[in-house]
Design a protein around this motif. Structure first.
Motif, PDB file in Angstrom:
ATOM      1  N   LYS A 183       0.829  -1.206   0.000  1.00  0.00           N
ATOM      2  CA  LYS A 183       0.000   0.000   0.000  1.00  0.00           C
ATOM      3  C   LYS A 183       0.867   1.261   0.000  1.00  0.00           C
ATOM      4  CE  LYS A 183      -3.968   2.064   2.271  1.00  0.00           C
ATOM      5  NZ  LYS A 183      -4.947   1.953   3.338  1.00  0.00           N
ATOM      6  N   ILE A 184       1.958   1.231   0.756  1.00  0.00           N
ATOM      7  CA  ILE A 184       2.882   2.379   0.794  1.00  0.00           C
ATOM      8  C   ILE A 184       3.547   2.570  -0.566  1.00  0.00           C
ATOM      9  CG2 ILE A 184       5.056   3.207   1.786  1.00  0.00           C
ATOM     10  CD1 ILE A 184       4.176   1.920   4.437  1.00  0.00           C
ATOM     11  N   ILE A 185       3.966   1.475  -1.181  1.00  0.00           N
ATOM     12  CA  ILE A 185       4.596   1.549  -2.505  1.00  0.00           C
ATOM     13  C   ILE A 185       3.601   2.072  -3.538  1.00  0.00           C
ATOM     14  CG2 ILE A 185       5.583   0.185  -4.391  1.00  0.00           C
ATOM     15  CD1 ILE A 185       6.899  -1.563  -2.225  1.00  0.00           C
ATOM     16  N   LYS A 186       2.387   1.575  -3.503  1.00  0.00           N
ATOM     17  CA  LYS A 186       1.355   2.021  -4.437  1.00  0.00           C
ATOM     18  C   LYS A 186       1.062   3.508  -4.252  1.00  0.00           C
ATOM     19  CE  LYS A 186      -3.342   0.965  -5.955  1.00  0.00           C
ATOM     20  NZ  LYS A 186      -4.523   0.135  -5.726  1.00  0.00           N
ATOM     21  N   LEU A 218       4.203  10.046  -7.176  1.00  0.00           N
ATOM     22  CA  LEU A 218       5.238  10.298  -8.183  1.00  0.00           C
ATOM     23  C   LEU A 218       4.622  10.596  -9.547  1.00  0.00           C
ATOM     24  CD1 LEU A 218       8.261  10.361  -8.886  1.00  0.00           C
ATOM     25  CD2 LEU A 218       8.095   7.917  -9.356  1.00  0.00           C
ATOM     26  N   ILE A 219       3.629   9.841  -9.943  1.00  0.00           N
ATOM     27  CA  ILE A 219       2.952  10.062 -11.227  1.00  0.00           C
ATOM     28  C   ILE A 219       2.269  11.426 -11.249  1.00  0.00           C
ATOM     29  CG2 ILE A 219       1.019   9.288 -12.670  1.00  0.00           C
ATOM     30  CD1 ILE A 219       1.885   6.396 -11.919  1.00  0.00           C
ATOM     31  N   ILE A 220       1.626  11.798 -10.151  1.00  0.00           N
ATOM     32  CA  ILE A 220       0.968  13.107 -10.074  1.00  0.00           C
ATOM     33  C   ILE A 220       1.993  14.228 -10.193  1.00  0.00           C
ATOM     34  CG2 ILE A 220      -0.293  14.664  -8.523  1.00  0.00           C
ATOM     35  CD1 ILE A 220      -1.817  12.141  -7.545  1.00  0.00           C
ATOM     36  N   ILE A 221       3.135  14.082  -9.530  1.00  0.00           N
ATOM     37  CA  ILE A 221       4.190  15.096  -9.612  1.00  0.00           C
ATOM     38  C   ILE A 221       4.707  15.207 -11.046  1.00  0.00           C
ATOM     39  CG2 ILE A 221       6.567  15.614  -8.922  1.00  0.00           C
ATOM     40  CD1 ILE A 221       5.821  14.498  -6.131  1.00  0.00           C
TER      41      ILE A 221
END
Length: 101
Positions: free
Chosen positions: A6-9, A15-18
């Protein structure tokens, strides 16, 4: 183990949003339409072959006119290239050649 996934997801989503957000911030491109009178090609008497070598091999990072590759449209690559060009011009700028010295 489920908590770690869950933390990795969550990290990947952030990261994708950034990375998507970075696409809206574009550095100013190093493109000018005119060759200035201070350019090395106008101030120094050099052969056409030497001039062509400088333009093809050096001018992208060391002049006031950069021919950007296609991948310059993708952040954060465009930020890296912008810093690279600024640094190259700071050390040597063939467009401002007559101002050195």
């Amino acid at each position: 183990m489920a908590k770690k996934k869950k933390i990795i997801k969550s990290g990947l989503i952030v990261l994708i949003i950034i990375l998507l957000g970075l696409q809206f911030f574009r550095p100013e491109k190093n493109i000018y339409n005119e060759v200035p009178t201070t350019d090395i090609a106008k101030t120094e008497n050099m052969s056409k072959a030497v001039s062509n070598i400088l333009v093809e091999s050096c001018y992208d990072c060391h002049s006031n006119n950069t021919a950007y590759p296609w991948y310059n449209n993708i952040a954060p690559v465009n930020l890296f290239l912008n810093n690279h060009v600024k640094d190259g011009k700071r050390h040597l700028n063939f467009s401002e050649w007559a101002n050195f010295g």
